[in-house]
Design a protein around this motif. Sequence first.
Motif, PDB file in Angstrom:
ATOM      1  N   GLU A  29      13.253  16.237  55.036  1.00  0.00           N
ATOM      2  CA  GLU A  29      13.797  17.168  54.048  1.00  0.00           C
ATOM      3  C   GLU A  29      14.880  18.042  54.667  1.00  0.00           C
ATOM      4  OE1 GLU A  29      10.533  19.319  52.379  1.00  0.00           O
ATOM      5  OE2 GLU A  29       9.816  17.581  51.250  1.00  0.00           O
ATOM      6  N   GLY A  30      14.716  18.421  55.937  1.00  0.00           N
ATOM      7  CA  GLY A  30      15.737  19.216  56.619  1.00  0.00           C
ATOM      8  C   GLY A  30      17.037  18.437  56.776  1.00  0.00           C
ATOM      9  N   ALA A  31      16.920  17.160  57.133  1.00  0.00           N
ATOM     10  CA  ALA A  31      18.118  16.330  57.261  1.00  0.00           C
ATOM     11  C   ALA A  31      18.796  16.158  55.907  1.00  0.00           C
ATOM     12  CB  ALA A  31      17.747  14.970  57.846  1.00  0.00           C
ATOM     13  N   GLN A  32      17.996  15.978  54.864  1.00  0.00           N
ATOM     14  CA  GLN A  32      18.551  15.822  53.518  1.00  0.00           C
ATOM     15  C   GLN A  32      19.240  17.122  53.081  1.00  0.00           C
ATOM     16  OE1 GLN A  32      15.626  14.938  50.567  1.00  0.00           O
ATOM     17  NE2 GLN A  32      17.132  14.473  48.987  1.00  0.00           N
ATOM     18  N   ARG A  33      18.617  18.254  53.363  1.00  0.00           N
ATOM     19  CA  ARG A  33      19.204  19.538  52.999  1.00  0.00           C
ATOM     20  C   ARG A  33      20.502  19.775  53.756  1.00  0.00           C
ATOM     21  NH1 ARG A  33      15.196  22.705  54.455  1.00  0.00           N
ATOM     22  NH2 ARG A  33      14.027  22.119  52.623  1.00  0.00           N
ATOM     23  N   SER A  34      20.509  19.421  55.040  1.00  0.00           N
ATOM     24  CA  SER A  34      21.717  19.583  55.848  1.00  0.00           C
ATOM     25  C   SER A  34      22.847  18.705  55.319  1.00  0.00           C
ATOM     26  CB  SER A  34      21.415  19.234  57.303  1.00  0.00           C
ATOM     27  OG  SER A  34      22.583  19.266  58.071  1.00  0.00           O
ATOM     28  N   ALA A  35      22.518  17.466  54.967  1.00  0.00           N
ATOM     29  CA  ALA A  35      23.545  16.563  54.414  1.00  0.00           C
ATOM     30  C   ALA A  35      24.060  17.094  53.083  1.00  0.00           C
ATOM     31  CB  ALA A  35      22.968  15.165  54.244  1.00  0.00           C
ATOM     32  N   ALA A  36      23.178  17.643  52.259  1.00  0.00           N
ATOM     33  CA  ALA A  36      23.602  18.188  50.974  1.00  0.00           C
ATOM     34  C   ALA A  36      24.521  19.392  51.172  1.00  0.00           C
ATOM     35  CB  ALA A  36      22.380  18.582  50.143  1.00  0.00           C
ATOM     36  N   LEU A  37      24.215  20.242  52.150  1.00  0.00           N
ATOM     37  CA  LEU A  37      25.078  21.392  52.426  1.00  0.00           C
ATOM     38  C   LEU A  37      26.439  20.958  52.951  1.00  0.00           C
ATOM     39  CD1 LEU A  37      22.523  23.883  54.028  1.00  0.00           C
ATOM     40  CD2 LEU A  37      23.589  24.034  51.772  1.00  0.00           C
ATOM     41  N   GLN A  38      26.460  19.960  53.817  1.00  0.00           N
ATOM     42  CA  GLN A  38      27.737  19.447  54.321  1.00  0.00           C
ATOM     43  C   GLN A  38      28.564  18.847  53.198  1.00  0.00           C
ATOM     44  OE1 GLN A  38      26.881  16.742  57.510  1.00  0.00           O
ATOM     45  NE2 GLN A  38      26.556  18.361  58.998  1.00  0.00           N
ATOM     46  N   PHE A  39      27.898  18.111  52.309  1.00  0.00           N
ATOM     47  CA  PHE A  39      28.617  17.515  51.177  1.00  0.00           C
ATOM     48  C   PHE A  39      29.163  18.611  50.267  1.00  0.00           C
ATOM     49  CE2 PHE A  39      28.651  15.741  46.857  1.00  0.00           C
ATOM     50  CZ  PHE A  39      29.572  14.721  47.064  1.00  0.00           C
ATOM     51  N   ARG A  40      28.344  19.630  49.998  1.00  0.00           N
ATOM     52  CA  ARG A  40      28.798  20.735  49.150  1.00  0.00           C
ATOM     53  C   ARG A  40      30.002  21.428  49.762  1.00  0.00           C
ATOM     54  NH1 ARG A  40      25.427  25.823  49.435  1.00  0.00           N
ATOM     55  NH2 ARG A  40      26.812  25.976  51.204  1.00  0.00           N
ATOM     56  N   ASP A  41      29.953  21.679  51.077  1.00  0.00           N
ATOM     57  CA  ASP A  41      31.083  22.321  51.750  1.00  0.00           C
ATOM     58  C   ASP A  41      32.324  21.446  51.713  1.00  0.00           C
ATOM     59  OD1 ASP A  41      29.496  24.493  52.281  1.00  0.00           O
ATOM     60  OD2 ASP A  41      29.095  23.942  54.367  1.00  0.00           O
ATOM     61  N   ALA A  42      32.136  20.135  51.896  1.00  0.00           N
ATOM     62  CA  ALA A  42      33.274  19.217  51.870  1.00  0.00           C
ATOM     63  C   ALA A  42      33.920  19.189  50.491  1.00  0.00           C
ATOM     64  CB  ALA A  42      32.834  17.817  52.271  1.00  0.00           C
ATOM     65  N   VAL A  43      33.110  19.247  49.447  1.00  0.00           N
ATOM     66  CA  VAL A  43      33.654  19.215  48.090  1.00  0.00           C
ATOM     67  C   VAL A  43      34.354  20.528  47.756  1.00  0.00           C
ATOM     68  CG1 VAL A  43      32.969  19.120  45.655  1.00  0.00           C
ATOM     69  CG2 VAL A  43      32.014  17.502  47.272  1.00  0.00           C
ATOM     70  N   ARG A  44      33.858  21.631  48.248  1.00  0.00           N
ATOM     71  CA  ARG A  44      34.455  22.936  47.945  1.00  0.00           C
ATOM     72  C   ARG A  44      35.747  23.201  48.710  1.00  0.00           C
ATOM     73  NH1 ARG A  44      29.254  26.971  47.731  1.00  0.00           N
ATOM     74  NH2 ARG A  44      28.407  26.172  45.779  1.00  0.00           N
ATOM     75  N   ARG A  45      35.923  22.558  49.846  1.00  0.00           N
ATOM     76  CA  ARG A  45      37.139  22.767  50.635  1.00  0.00           C
ATOM     77  C   ARG A  45      38.329  22.114  49.945  1.00  0.00           C
ATOM     78  NH1 ARG A  45      33.864  21.747  55.489  1.00  0.00           N
ATOM     79  NH2 ARG A  45      34.063  19.563  55.020  1.00  0.00           N
ATOM     80  N   PRO A  46      39.483  22.717  50.069  1.00  0.00           N
ATOM     81  CA  PRO A  46      40.660  22.045  49.522  1.00  0.00           C
ATOM     82  C   PRO A  46      40.957  20.774  50.321  1.00  0.00           C
ATOM     83  CG  PRO A  46      41.237  24.179  50.502  1.00  0.00           C
ATOM     84  CD  PRO A  46      39.771  24.017  50.616  1.00  0.00           C
ATOM     85  N   THR A  47      41.440  19.774  49.649  1.00  0.00           N
ATOM     86  CA  THR A  47      41.745  18.512  50.326  1.00  0.00           C
ATOM     87  C   THR A  47      42.960  18.686  51.231  1.00  0.00           C
ATOM     88  OG1 THR A  47      43.166  17.789  48.520  1.00  0.00           O
ATOM     89  CG2 THR A  47      40.818  17.180  48.396  1.00  0.00           C
ATOM     90  N   VAL A  48      43.219  17.698  52.056  1.00  0.00           N
ATOM     91  CA  VAL A  48      44.357  17.765  52.967  1.00  0.00           C
ATOM     92  C   VAL A  48      45.665  17.786  52.171  1.00  0.00           C
ATOM     93  CG1 VAL A  48      45.552  16.581  54.842  1.00  0.00           C
ATOM     94  CG2 VAL A  48      43.074  16.668  54.827  1.00  0.00           C
TER      95      VAL A  48
END
Length: 170
Positions: free
Chosen positions: A77-96
Amino acid sequence: MTAPRQSLFDSIARRTGAVTWRRPSLPAIDVRFAFALTALIALGPLLTIAGAGWLRADAQRDAEALRAQGQARFDAEGAQRSAALQFRDAVRRPTVAVTLDRIARVVPDDARLAAVAREADGTLRIEIATSDPDPLRTALRRDPLFAAMRETGQRRTADGRVVVVMRTQR
């Protein structure tokens, strides 16, 4: 062998003329029976202690198995939560592409983009070549995307320009 002494009760009964009460004689007890009875009485608490030890060992084994199972689930669950947070951060960041467009609008006319990179942890690294770094820094501080960046270094190129290296803070 001497006769047993009479009890006080027997003496009173004889003086008053009452019927005397005789103590019944106890039958002879076999020594083996007495030993077996004593061993049986002592064996009760010993068996209780041994049974409690076995039950405790079983309970500890079960608890350890549940703990290992729970730890595996917690790690997953910790790995899944970490992956979800990374995905959320990646989506919120402006693209290159958005970042490049904003750089093009903000930097002075003499500045040229040398490199742009987004690292695995989401850190943005920009290298911009310019003849004067001060107007570049001022222009980048006006945009909120670049205002949070800090300058991590600069170097001179062969043609006399200065390459300013900036990185987002993590």
